[in-house]
Design an enzyme around this catalytic site. Structure first.
Site, short mmCIF file in Angstrom:
data_model
loop_
_atom_site.label_atom_id
_atom_site.label_comp_id
_atom_site.label_asym_id
_atom_site.label_seq_id
_atom_site.Cartn_x
_atom_site.Cartn_y
_atom_site.Cartn_z
N ASP A 3 63.43 9.14 22.76
CA ASP A 3 63.05 10.49 22.51
C ASP A 3 61.99 11.12 21.90
O ASP A 3 61.09 11.76 22.17
CB ASP A 3 64.30 11.29 22.27
CG ASP A 3 65.33 11.30 23.45
OD1 ASP A 3 65.15 10.99 24.53
OD2 ASP A 3 66.73 11.39 23.01
N SER B 294 70.51 12.42 36.57
CA SER B 294 69.61 11.92 35.83
C SER B 294 68.45 11.49 36.84
O SER B 294 68.72 10.79 37.77
CB SER B 294 70.17 10.84 35.20
OG SER B 294 69.04 9.92 34.63
N LYS C 215 74.73 10.37 22.24
CA LYS C 215 73.59 9.94 21.54
C LYS C 215 73.90 9.39 19.87
O LYS C 215 73.22 8.60 19.28
CB LYS C 215 72.42 10.75 21.18
CG LYS C 215 71.88 10.80 22.88
CD LYS C 215 70.73 11.55 22.88
CE LYS C 215 70.03 11.70 24.30
NZ LYS C 215 68.72 12.50 24.28
N GLY D 135 56.96 18.59 31.22
CA GLY D 135 58.06 17.97 30.82
C GLY D 135 58.23 16.49 31.62
O GLY D 135 58.98 15.80 30.70
N SER E 237 66.51 9.10 35.59
CA SER E 237 66.01 7.82 34.93
C SER E 237 65.99 6.79 36.12
O SER E 237 65.41 5.84 36.15
CB SER E 237 66.72 7.63 33.63
OG SER E 237 66.29 8.21 32.84
N ALA F 121 65.37 24.12 17.31
CA ALA F 121 65.57 22.87 16.31
C ALA F 121 66.97 22.26 16.88
O ALA F 121 67.89 21.96 16.14
CB ALA F 121 65.80 23.73 15.15
N GLY F 122 66.91 22.09 18.21
CA GLY F 122 68.20 21.47 18.63
C GLY F 122 68.22 19.85 18.93
O GLY F 122 67.13 19.58 18.03
N GLY F 123 68.67 19.18 19.76
CA GLY F 123 68.45 17.57 19.99
C GLY F 123 66.96 17.31 20.10
O GLY F 123 66.54 16.59 19.32
N ALA F 124 66.56 18.07 21.24
CA ALA F 124 64.93 17.68 21.39
C ALA F 124 64.15 18.05 20.38
O ALA F 124 63.11 17.18 19.82
CB ALA F 124 64.57 18.49 22.74
P1 NAP Z 1 69.82 22.08 22.33
O1 NAP Z 1 70.17 21.04 21.53
O2 NAP Z 1 70.79 22.99 23.14
O3 NAP Z 1 68.73 23.06 21.81
C1 NAP Z 1 68.20 24.21 22.43
C2 NAP Z 1 67.22 24.90 21.44
O4 NAP Z 1 66.62 26.24 22.31
C3 NAP Z 1 67.64 25.60 20.31
O5 NAP Z 1 66.77 25.42 19.30
C4 NAP Z 1 67.85 27.07 20.60
O6 NAP Z 1 67.77 28.08 19.65
C5 NAP Z 1 66.72 27.26 21.44
N1 NAP Z 1 67.00 28.43 22.61
C6 NAP Z 1 67.58 28.22 23.86
N2 NAP Z 1 67.87 29.57 24.26
C7 NAP Z 1 67.07 30.10 23.55
C8 NAP Z 1 66.55 31.74 23.81
N3 NAP Z 1 66.89 32.51 24.70
N4 NAP Z 1 65.76 32.21 22.80
C9 NAP Z 1 65.54 31.63 21.77
N5 NAP Z 1 65.72 30.19 21.34
C10 NAP Z 1 66.64 29.55 22.62
O7 NAP Z 1 68.87 21.30 23.70
P2 NAP Z 1 68.14 20.24 23.76
O8 NAP Z 1 68.68 19.07 23.97
O9 NAP Z 1 67.15 20.34 22.53
O10 NAP Z 1 66.91 20.54 24.98
C11 NAP Z 1 66.21 21.44 24.83
C12 NAP Z 1 65.35 21.48 26.47
O11 NAP Z 1 64.43 20.26 26.30
C13 NAP Z 1 66.19 21.57 27.37
O12 NAP Z 1 65.37 22.22 28.38
C14 NAP Z 1 66.03 19.99 27.98
O13 NAP Z 1 66.24 19.90 29.46
C15 NAP Z 1 64.72 19.62 27.30
N6 NAP Z 1 64.22 18.09 27.15
C16 NAP Z 1 63.68 17.43 27.86
C17 NAP Z 1 63.13 16.34 27.77
C18 NAP Z 1 62.11 15.45 28.52
O14 NAP Z 1 62.25 14.36 28.27
N7 NAP Z 1 61.21 16.40 29.00
C19 NAP Z 1 63.88 15.52 26.79
C20 NAP Z 1 64.75 16.15 25.88
C21 NAP Z 1 65.15 17.56 26.39
P3 NAP Z 1 68.99 28.33 18.59
O15 NAP Z 1 69.27 27.11 17.64
O16 NAP Z 1 68.74 29.59 18.06
O17 NAP Z 1 70.26 28.43 19.52
#
Ligand code: NAP
Length: 286
Positions: free
Chosen positions: A109, A21, A72, A254, A23, A134-137
């Protein structure tokens, strides 16, 4: 960093793992710049010990903690109250220990993405926002833009069912708060929406990370008046971010989103805004 003495308060990060991290770097730099006698420490907490760790914050005199993956949602049963942001998202990334020892859960977030684009000149209220992912972020950011007054929120995801479920769930939770943007869901292939109506794109998939190359949407679909926020911060410039910059879109990276969620947590704990330049410098060198 502030010298640790007998009066130093603690804040920190619980997660599993936490060693990667950024942070601690940015929060300790902000604490030192503000002259606050506090230190931010990484706290690796195994999943079976989340409850003990959260309850222990009170006894150990912590001011608060950030919470990261995979805790979380696991922290929820151990908290006394939730802010509206945490309630709507259904996840907590920041806990504050109140004066009476009670624990308040918050979600910064969902605020970080909104603040990042607003700091870079684009208000979210009244706009049509597309959330990619549509994941966590994606979940946090869709809730955040709705709470910030977006007129329409479209969630596009490779797995379309997941986007549809997210929209239905968030719509249901936000309606009682009087927050009712026009929600829609679809796939990112460009067939489901009229891109000329879009003002802001929040790129919340993990596409663009070193182990997940590619772009989430064909950049030629995007018009130059769109503001793009890219969530991925390693690498600092994804192929998508580079292509959007080349087309003349206004962009936020980011690190801005990471910084703004951290700044919102700092304010939640200490009631003053941190020095963002100091935080960004710490993030960039870390
Ligand atoms: P997550 O819950 O694993 O969700 C991943 C998302 O990406 C899902 O919607 C997934 O789609 C999609 N995805 C992944 N690979 C793909 C591909 N090859 N083609 C199409 N769709 C794809 O991850 P998360 O926690 O939401 O995080 C997502 C990103 O945001 C990460 O890179 C993380 O490091 C970044 N992030 C940044 C911050 C910041 O403060 N800058 C904060 C949080 C997260 P499906 O549902 O179809 O699998």
């Amino acid at each position: 960093m502030t010298a640790i003495g007998g009066t130093t308060r603690l804040v920190g990060l619980i997660g599993w793992p936490v060693a990667h991290s950024k942070s601690p770097l940015m929060q300790n730099a902000a604490l030192a710049a503000a002259g606050i006698d506090a230190a931010y420490v990484p706290l690796p907490v195994a999943p079976e010990q989340v409850g003990d760790a959260v309850i222990g914050l009170r006894a150990l005199g912590f001011r608060g903690v950030n919470v990261t993956i995979p805790h979380k949602m696991a922290v929820l049963p151990f908290l006394d109250s939730l802010t509206p942001e945490a309630e709507v998202v259904g996840a907590v990334n920041t806990i504050r220990v109140e004066g009476d020892g009670s624990l308040t859960g918050h979600n910064t977030d969902c605020l970080g993405a909104v603040r990042a684009v607003e700091q870079d000149g684009t208000p979210v209220a009244g706009r049509h926002v597309v959330v990619l992912g549509a994941g966590g972020a994606g979940r946090g950011v869709a809730a955040g833009v709705a709470l910030a007054g977006a007129a329409a929120v479209t969630v596009l995801n490779r797995t379309v069912d997941k986007a549809q479920r997210l929209v239905e769930e968030l719509g249901g939770r936000l309606r009682p708060l009087g927050v009712s943007p026009r929600w829609s869901a679809g796939s990112p292939d460009g067939s489901t929406i009229d891109w000329s109506t879009v003002d802001i794109v929040m790129q919340m998939t993990s596409i663009g990370m070193e182990d997940n190359p590619g772009v989430p949407v064909d950049p030629s679909l995007l018009h130059p008046e769109i503001h793009l926020l890219e969530a991925v911060y390693a690498p600092a410039e994804t192929d998508f971010l580079r292509a959007c910059r080349a087309k003349g879109l206004r962009t936020s990276d980011g690190l801005s989103m990471l910084l703004e969620q951290g700044a919102a947590a700092f304010e939640f704990w200490f009631d003053i805004p941190p020095d963002r330049d100091v935080m960004r410098a710490a993030l960039s060198t870390g």
